[in-house]
Design a protein around this motif. Structure first.
Motif, PDB file in Angstrom:
ATOM      1  N   ILE A  92      46.897  31.392  30.987  1.00  0.00           N
ATOM      2  CA  ILE A  92      45.938  32.408  31.412  1.00  0.00           C
ATOM      3  C   ILE A  92      45.250  31.923  32.682  1.00  0.00           C
ATOM      4  O   ILE A  92      44.976  30.726  32.840  1.00  0.00           O
ATOM      5  N   ALA A  93      45.004  32.850  33.607  1.00  0.00           N
ATOM      6  CA  ALA A  93      44.358  32.507  34.875  1.00  0.00           C
ATOM      7  C   ALA A  93      43.261  33.523  35.165  1.00  0.00           C
ATOM      8  O   ALA A  93      43.542  34.719  35.282  1.00  0.00           O
ATOM      9  N   ILE A  94      42.027  33.058  35.293  1.00  0.00           N
ATOM     10  CA  ILE A  94      40.867  33.932  35.472  1.00  0.00           C
ATOM     11  C   ILE A  94      40.279  33.727  36.864  1.00  0.00           C
ATOM     12  O   ILE A  94      39.884  32.621  37.224  1.00  0.00           O
ATOM     13  N   CYS A  95      40.224  34.783  37.633  1.00  0.00           N
ATOM     14  CA  CYS A  95      39.659  34.824  39.000  1.00  0.00           C
ATOM     15  C   CYS A  95      40.128  33.666  39.886  1.00  0.00           C
ATOM     16  O   CYS A  95      39.320  32.966  40.488  1.00  0.00           O
ATOM     17  N   VAL A 129      46.053  23.116  23.928  1.00  0.00           N
ATOM     18  CA  VAL A 129      45.592  23.934  25.050  1.00  0.00           C
ATOM     19  C   VAL A 129      44.857  23.045  26.041  1.00  0.00           C
ATOM     20  O   VAL A 129      43.949  22.294  25.651  1.00  0.00           O
ATOM     21  N   PHE A 130      45.232  23.131  27.303  1.00  0.00           N
ATOM     22  CA  PHE A 130      44.512  22.443  28.375  1.00  0.00           C
ATOM     23  C   PHE A 130      43.742  23.501  29.165  1.00  0.00           C
ATOM     24  O   PHE A 130      44.345  24.479  29.627  1.00  0.00           O
ATOM     25  N   PHE A 131      42.433  23.311  29.316  1.00  0.00           N
ATOM     26  CA  PHE A 131      41.635  24.305  30.033  1.00  0.00           C
ATOM     27  C   PHE A 131      40.943  23.658  31.228  1.00  0.00           C
ATOM     28  O   PHE A 131      40.263  22.636  31.095  1.00  0.00           O
ATOM     29  N   LEU A 132      41.136  24.288  32.408  1.00  0.00           N
ATOM     30  CA  LEU A 132      40.615  23.748  33.665  1.00  0.00           C
ATOM     31  C   LEU A 132      39.383  24.523  34.127  1.00  0.00           C
ATOM     32  O   LEU A 132      39.435  25.741  34.295  1.00  0.00           O
ATOM     33  N   HIS A 133      38.307  23.815  34.358  1.00  0.00           N
ATOM     34  CA  HIS A 133      37.032  24.420  34.741  1.00  0.00           C
ATOM     35  C   HIS A 133      36.981  24.793  36.223  1.00  0.00           C
ATOM     36  O   HIS A 133      37.892  24.480  37.000  1.00  0.00           O
ATOM     37  N   TYR A 138      49.900  25.049  26.096  1.00  0.00           N
ATOM     38  CA  TYR A 138      49.317  26.134  26.893  1.00  0.00           C
ATOM     39  C   TYR A 138      48.332  25.582  27.919  1.00  0.00           C
ATOM     40  O   TYR A 138      47.756  24.509  27.731  1.00  0.00           O
ATOM     41  N   VAL A 139      48.141  26.357  28.992  1.00  0.00           N
ATOM     42  CA  VAL A 139      47.160  25.985  30.001  1.00  0.00           C
ATOM     43  C   VAL A 139      46.414  27.236  30.444  1.00  0.00           C
ATOM     44  O   VAL A 139      46.973  28.342  30.467  1.00  0.00           O
ATOM     45  N   GLY A 140      45.147  27.052  30.766  1.00  0.00           N
ATOM     46  CA  GLY A 140      44.341  28.151  31.284  1.00  0.00           C
ATOM     47  C   GLY A 140      43.254  27.597  32.172  1.00  0.00           C
ATOM     48  O   GLY A 140      42.966  26.389  32.159  1.00  0.00           O
ATOM     49  N   GLY A 141      42.635  28.475  32.946  1.00  0.00           N
ATOM     50  CA  GLY A 141      41.559  28.015  33.808  1.00  0.00           C
ATOM     51  C   GLY A 141      40.844  29.169  34.468  1.00  0.00           C
ATOM     52  O   GLY A 141      41.335  30.302  34.481  1.00  0.00           O
ATOM     53  N   LEU A 142      39.667  28.870  35.009  1.00  0.00           N
ATOM     54  CA  LEU A 142      38.886  29.891  35.693  1.00  0.00           C
ATOM     55  C   LEU A 142      38.500  29.423  37.090  1.00  0.00           C
ATOM     56  O   LEU A 142      38.241  28.249  37.322  1.00  0.00           O
ATOM     57  N   SER A 143      38.546  30.365  38.046  1.00  0.00           N
ATOM     58  CA  SER A 143      38.201  30.105  39.445  1.00  0.00           C
ATOM     59  C   SER A 143      39.030  28.939  39.986  1.00  0.00           C
ATOM     60  O   SER A 143      40.251  29.015  40.007  1.00  0.00           O
ATOM     61  N   MET A 144      38.395  27.835  40.384  1.00  0.00           N
ATOM     62  CA  MET A 144      39.162  26.685  40.847  1.00  0.00           C
ATOM     63  C   MET A 144      40.167  26.241  39.787  1.00  0.00           C
ATOM     64  O   MET A 144      41.274  25.795  40.099  1.00  0.00           O
ATOM     65  N   GLY A 145      39.769  26.387  38.508  1.00  0.00           N
ATOM     66  CA  GLY A 145      40.667  26.006  37.421  1.00  0.00           C
ATOM     67  C   GLY A 145      41.858  26.930  37.278  1.00  0.00           C
ATOM     68  O   GLY A 145      42.930  26.514  36.836  1.00  0.00           O
ATOM     69  N   ALA A 146      41.686  28.213  37.650  1.00  0.00           N
ATOM     70  CA  ALA A 146      42.826  29.133  37.648  1.00  0.00           C
ATOM     71  C   ALA A 146      43.782  28.782  38.779  1.00  0.00           C
ATOM     72  O   ALA A 146      45.003  28.862  38.624  1.00  0.00           O
ATOM     73  N   MET A 147      43.213  28.380  39.910  1.00  0.00           N
ATOM     74  CA  MET A 147      44.046  27.922  41.022  1.00  0.00           C
ATOM     75  C   MET A 147      44.822  26.683  40.595  1.00  0.00           C
ATOM     76  O   MET A 147      46.012  26.528  40.912  1.00  0.00           O
ATOM     77  N   GLY A 148      44.150  25.808  39.844  1.00  0.00           N
ATOM     78  CA  GLY A 148      44.817  24.622  39.313  1.00  0.00           C
ATOM     79  C   GLY A 148      45.866  24.969  38.276  1.00  0.00           C
ATOM     80  O   GLY A 148      46.891  24.296  38.165  1.00  0.00           O
ATOM     81  N   THR A 149      45.629  26.042  37.522  1.00  0.00           N
ATOM     82  CA  THR A 149      46.598  26.496  36.525  1.00  0.00           C
ATOM     83  C   THR A 149      47.904  26.896  37.196  1.00  0.00           C
ATOM     84  O   THR A 149      48.995  26.498  36.768  1.00  0.00           O
ATOM     85  N   TYR A 150      47.799  27.692  38.252  1.00  0.00           N
ATOM     86  CA  TYR A 150      49.009  28.090  38.983  1.00  0.00           C
ATOM     87  C   TYR A 150      49.728  26.853  39.538  1.00  0.00           C
ATOM     88  O   TYR A 150      50.952  26.750  39.480  1.00  0.00           O
TER      89      TYR A 150
END
Length: 259
Positions: free
Chosen positions: A179-182, A56-60, A153-165
């Motif tokens: 997963i993409a959060i906010c 899993v890669f998670f982007l902050h 898998y990849v996921g992230g929140l805020s700027m990290g969700a933008m990076g996920t997309y």
């Protein structure tokens, strides 16, 4: 005064233990030619390099940018340290860190007349410097013999969700689910990752990243995508990741997908 001292005495061991737990994430770096990125990595308990594990890669978010190789664990780091998570979902978890002067996604950020930030996402375009390095780092990890390439898998929140997309549209064939959060993206990019199972989260009262951005992606994907879940928290502001991390089916849903 005695009550204050007692409270400090109670809280200090808890905070210390949390800090100690986060030290279970090893420090690492990927440096190749002009690319460089630092990360923290958590290996499964009783890790066996002869076995294959999901990764899993998670982007902050933007607030955790820097060069301390620690801040990126603030949101989400403790989730993967939970005993039941480590027992039920043995996986390699990687938290890369974006430098202070960079951004995961290729997006223009401005402020409107009310001082609220607006995001204009690029349709296509070249990756940012850190996104280029991130792609190289992921490619390097997928060469490891102990990584299961069918469960990436990849996921992230805020700027990290933008990076996920952004990462999904650049390397969509690598990921089993995301997963993409906010976050947000240019809806013209959706066609590039419409086949990737995606769970989107947002707070209806978010005053940092407009929830309409997630709504637009979810609605578009529901008409063209293979699998999309959208959860809107009616009372949550920007920190909707707290609610997302508390979803009982979050990780079971994520790890249930294989390529």
């Amino acid at each position: 005064m005695k009550k204050i001292i007692l409270t400090i005495c109670i809280l200090f061991p808890v905070l210390f233990l949390n800090a100690q737990d986060l030290k279970k994430y090893d420090r690492g770096s990927f440096i190749k030619r002009k690319d460089s990125i630092y990360y923290r990595i958590l290996f499964p308990e009783n890790f066996n390099p002869k076995q294959k594990y999901p990764i899993v890669f998670f982007l902050h978010g933007s607030g955790e940018r820097g060069n301390d190789n620690a801040s990126q664990l603030v949101h989400g780091g403790k989730l993967f340290l939970k005993n039941d998570v480590r027992k039920n979902f043995p996986a390699i978890v990687v938290f890369p860190q974006c430098p202070k002067d960079d951004y995961w996604a290729n997006v223009n950020i401005d402020k409107n007349a009310n001082g609220k930030r607006t995001f204009s996402f690029v349709d296509g375009g070249k990756p940012t410097k850190v996104m280029h390095a991130l792609q190289g780092m992921i490619k390097d990890f997928l060469r490891k013999p102990y990584v299961n390439k069918d469960q990436v898998y990849v996921g992230g929140l805020s700027m990290g969700a933008m990076g996920t997309y952004e990462l999904l549209r650049r390397q969509r064939r690598k990921f089993a689910a995301a997963i993409a959060i906010c976050g947000g993206d240019n809806t013209n990019n959706i066609r590039k990752y419409q086949k990737v199972p995606l769970w989107i989260f947002h707070g209806a009262k978010d005053d940092i990243v407009d929830p309409a951005l997630s709504m637009a992606i979810a609605e578009r994907l529901k008409s063209v995508g293979d699998e999309v879940k959208f959860t809107l928290y009616p009372n949550a502001n920007h920190n909707s990741w707290d609610s997302a991390f508390a979803e009982p089916e979050l990780l079971s849903w994520l790890f249930s997908h294989k390529k």
